[in-house]
Design an enzyme around this catalytic site. Structure first.
Site: not given
Ligand code: AQP
Length: 324
Positions: A115, A196, A199
């Protein structure tokens, strides 16, 4: 019971991946807890600032995410729910851990590489966020950190920093273990099943949001990318058939079964039904809680106060150990 600790960053509306990989695990841990001090689950709003945010959207996302924590079934009598920004020890310990971390290991972090590296307007906080993340964890002395598969690297650097600090100064930190769920460990984007489900994804088409109504879920699943010339009961291999593998994984994680399914159409119907069955009670509960935002605020205010109490001694120990 071992203390459990995990955070979710309010960078977008929560997805099915967040539920299956994180929230649902939090609820299971809280249900097995005997006291709210056994489980700390937080909103990592400071981490949201590592990338530019529309502040009104950020506020709305924080409120929605806090409400979803409760709607998913987290009981404040069994888990402490808090906001990271309301617990100043997180930022204070993060600095002490920046003085423990090496640039070599921060350079290797996937999030920074993907990123920010090489982009002049990258925020410094995106580079140093692993120190804040380590502080988030180590302040609570958890023995277990339940996270999705994608987050393992973060807990691994936390372990490295804790071990280095304990050796260099004093044995202040508990070195945590990583725990990842089996089914639903990594839910992939329905349109790009090699990435993956995130969000903050640029497009929404491949992302099932926890508050998506059933017809939206149906449409997104119906349009999910599948793989050519293979029936859903063919070999379960993510490298060769990431689309169908993802659908099968989602189906299993949502309690459905692929037994007897031989067409993609039938598989997608089964996935839709299983996902809607998981989301329906959560959405019902969300609607009730959203009508009482003062209650949701009070849960997180009380939890943040408790988090300030339990983190104070760890921060004091770390500060003293560094000779300050
Ligand atoms: N696709 C996924 N499958 C399984 N677990 C997931 N988690 C996120 N996406 C998946 C789990 O949700 C928690 C949130 O972690 P975070 O808010 O620190 O962000 P992240 O892991 O970076 O989640 P996102 O949704 O992908 O956010 P962005 O888009 O902002 O980077 C964690 O426990 C993660 O494992």
């Amino acid at each position: 019971m071992d203390r459990s600790l995990s955070l979710i960053t309010p960078t977008g509306r929560l997805t099915l991946g967040n539920h299956l990989g994180a929230l649902r695990r939090f609820v299971a841990a809280a249900d097995a807890a005997s006291s709210p001090d056994d489980c700390f689950f937080g909103l990592s709003d400071l981490h949201a600032l590592t990338t530019p945010q529309d502040l009104a959207v950020l506020r709305a996302t924080v409120t929605e995410t806090a409400t979803l924590f409760l709607a998913a079934g987290l009981d404040p009598a069994r888990a402490t729910l808090f906001r990271q920004s309301r617990v100043p020890a997180h930022r204070e310990l993060a600095y002490l851990l920046e003085c423990t971390a090496y640039t070599g290991e921060l350079n290797r972090m996937i999030q920074f590489k993907e990123k920010g590296r090489g982009v002049p307007s990258t925020r410094v906080s995106l580079y140093t966020y692993p120190a804040l993340m380590a502080a988030d964890i180590l302040l609570y002395r958890p023995s277990v950190v339940p996270v999705g598969d994608d987050q393992r690297q973060h807990v691994e650097i936390t372990r490295d920093l804790a071990i280095r600090f304990n050796h260099a100064y004093a044995p202040v930190f508990t070195v945590p273990e990583v725990v990842t769920p089996r089914a639903g460990a990594r839910v992939m984007d329905l349109q790009t099943p090699t990435a993956k489900m995130s969000k903050s994804a640029a497009t929404d088409a491949g992302v099932i949001r926890l508050l998506d109504p059933p017809d939206v879920v149906r449409r997104k699943v119906a349009r999910a990318v599948t793989d050519s010339d293979v029936g859903p009961d063919a070999v379960h291999s993510s490298s060769e058939k990431p689309g169908v593998t993802n659908l099968l994984d989602i189906l299993a994680a949502c309690g459905g079964s692929a037994d007897g399914i031989t067409t993609y159409g039938a598989l997608k119907s089964a996935v839709t039904e299983a996902v809607v069955t998981v989301l329906e009670p959560l959405q019902k509960s969300y609607a009730q809680l959203a009508a009482d935002p003062a209650y949701v605020d009070s849960v997180f205010a009380d939890g943040s106060a408790r988090a300030r109490e339990v983190t104070a001694s760890v921060l004091a120990d770390a500060t003293a150990a560094m000779g300050l």
